[in-house]
Motif scaffolding. Structure first.
Motif, short mmCIF file in Angstrom:
data_model
loop_
_atom_site.label_atom_id
_atom_site.label_comp_id
_atom_site.label_asym_id
_atom_site.label_seq_id
_atom_site.Cartn_x
_atom_site.Cartn_y
_atom_site.Cartn_z
N PHE A 61 3.25 8.39 3.62
CA PHE A 61 1.81 8.35 3.42
C PHE A 61 1.38 6.93 3.05
O PHE A 61 1.53 6.51 1.90
N LYS A 63 -1.09 3.79 2.09
CA LYS A 63 -2.21 3.71 1.16
C LYS A 63 -3.55 3.90 1.87
O LYS A 63 -4.52 4.39 1.30
N THR A 64 -3.60 3.53 3.15
CA THR A 64 -4.85 3.64 3.91
C THR A 64 -5.23 5.07 4.25
O THR A 64 -6.34 5.33 4.70
N ASN A 65 -4.32 6.04 4.11
CA ASN A 65 -4.59 7.47 4.32
C ASN A 65 -4.78 7.89 5.78
O ASN A 65 -4.75 9.07 6.09
N ASP A 66 -5.03 6.94 6.68
CA ASP A 66 -5.44 7.32 8.03
C ASP A 66 -4.28 7.62 8.97
O ASP A 66 -4.49 8.04 10.10
N ILE A 68 -0.25 9.48 8.96
CA ILE A 68 0.80 10.19 8.22
C ILE A 68 1.95 10.50 9.18
O ILE A 68 1.73 10.94 10.31
N LYS A 136 -14.43 10.88 2.14
CA LYS A 136 -12.99 10.95 2.37
C LYS A 136 -12.61 10.90 3.84
O LYS A 136 -11.62 10.28 4.22
N ASP A 140 -12.74 6.85 4.01
CA ASP A 140 -11.35 6.71 3.59
C ASP A 140 -10.36 7.21 4.64
O ASP A 140 -9.17 6.91 4.57
N SER A 142 -9.12 10.14 5.11
CA SER A 142 -8.07 10.91 4.43
C SER A 142 -7.74 12.18 5.19
O SER A 142 -8.52 13.13 5.24
N ASP A 145 -7.27 15.50 2.87
CA ASP A 145 -8.50 16.14 2.39
C ASP A 145 -9.12 17.01 3.48
O ASP A 145 -9.69 18.07 3.20
N ASN A 169 1.07 16.48 -2.18
CA ASN A 169 0.63 15.53 -3.21
C ASN A 169 0.08 16.20 -4.47
O ASN A 169 -0.72 15.61 -5.19
#
Length: 304
Positions: A61, A63-66, A68, A136, A140, A142, A145, A169
């Protein structure tokens, strides 16, 4: 005097910016997670009854979340199965698309008229949750989410989200964020031109926890009980016109791990399959650099 003061302010701002960037550069850029779950076949077939399968997964994962990456580890010498998920968003159009390396079917998310459109499905949420999800998903980017919104697995895309729809998480429900209703439109397996459409209505207790999700004969989730250890729900879900799932879901209040006792009924063969599934482990490690290979990941997570 004013000139000196101006120079001091500029220097102070520059030092603050440099210091902030330095702090950011020292933050971990990647989170690694090791997840383990157990599947037990409880079918009446003597050959499989009681057979236990331990499934191991690793998640990467950024840090940018986009983006995985999920790796399903094999118990044999076979190459681990790697699945990549990534999301792209258009803030002006208020829409995003979730892509997967293992599926040709993308998931499109758009925000229209205070509702959330996910492919053919429409979710109505309260204002707090809508604002949160816009931030999110659109800004973000994410993925987790978005997946949490779809956790109950009612849409046609639920199968493609299975690897993501686990406790990666320790996400704890925020009782201020609520789904009010959803209109689900699933394909009829017998024909490409027809759909099954049904309405979900969400009901909450005074503490904001889900008390019941009512969807007629298609989907129902009912709160049963709660003690110091678990929250117990009963789920009845029509997969398609040929099969149905019934599950008892136990959510561990401390670890937030899901434990499921269920049965899968297949109408065409008049067979029922019984199973138990539960998560047993979650280990999270932060790292500053991306591991070069799977062996390095094992070392960082202390997996043998």
């Amino acid at each position: 005097m004013m000139r000196k003061l101006f120079i001091i302010v500029i220097l102070s701002c520059s030092l603050l910016l440099i210091s902030t960037n330095k702090i950011k550069s020292n933050e971990p850029s990647l989170q690694l997670a090791f997840l383990q779950e157990v599947y037990i076949d409880k079918s009446e077939n003597e050959e499989s009854n009681g057979e236990k399968e331990i499934r191991n997964f690793i998640g990467l994962f950024p840090k940018t979340n986009d983006t995985i990456t999920i790796v399903k580890l094999s118990n044999s010498k076979e190459t681990p199965e790697k699945s990549l998920f990534w999301i792209k968003a258009d803030i002006k159009k208020e829409c995003a698309v979730l892509y997967s390396s293992t599926s040709n079917e993308n998931i499109t998310i758009s925000f229209k008229n205070n509702k959330i459109q996910v492919n053919n499905d429409t979710y109505t949420v309260n204002r707090e949750y809508l604002t949160y999800l816009k931030q999110k998903i659109l800004i973000d980017k994410s993925i987790l989410d978005l997946v949490y919104l779809l956790k109950d697995g009612c849409g046609d895309y639920s199968q493609s989200l299975e690897l993501l729809n686990k406790n990666w998480n320790n996400y704890k429900q925020n009782t201020k964020y609520r789904v009010i209703s959803a209109t689900i439109k699933n394909k009829n397996e017998q024909t490409d031109e027809k759909y099954f459409t049904y309405q979900l209505n969400y009901f909450y207790n005074r503490n904001g926890k889900v008390k019941n999700i009512s969807g007629g004969n298609s989907f129902n989730k009912k709160f049963i009980s709660e003690n110091k250890k678990n929250i117990h729900y009963c789920i009845d879900k029509l997969i398609n016109e040929r099969s149905q799932i019934k599950e008892d879901l136990y959510i561990n209040k401390r670890s937030l791990f899901d434990s499921i006792i269920g049965n899968y009924e297949q109408y065409s063969t008049a067979k029922t399959f019984y199973y138990v599934k539960y998560q047993t482990n979650l280990k999270i490690v932060n790292t500053y650099t991306k591991p070069k290979n799977i062996q390095e990941i094992f070392k960082l997570l202390d997996i043998r």
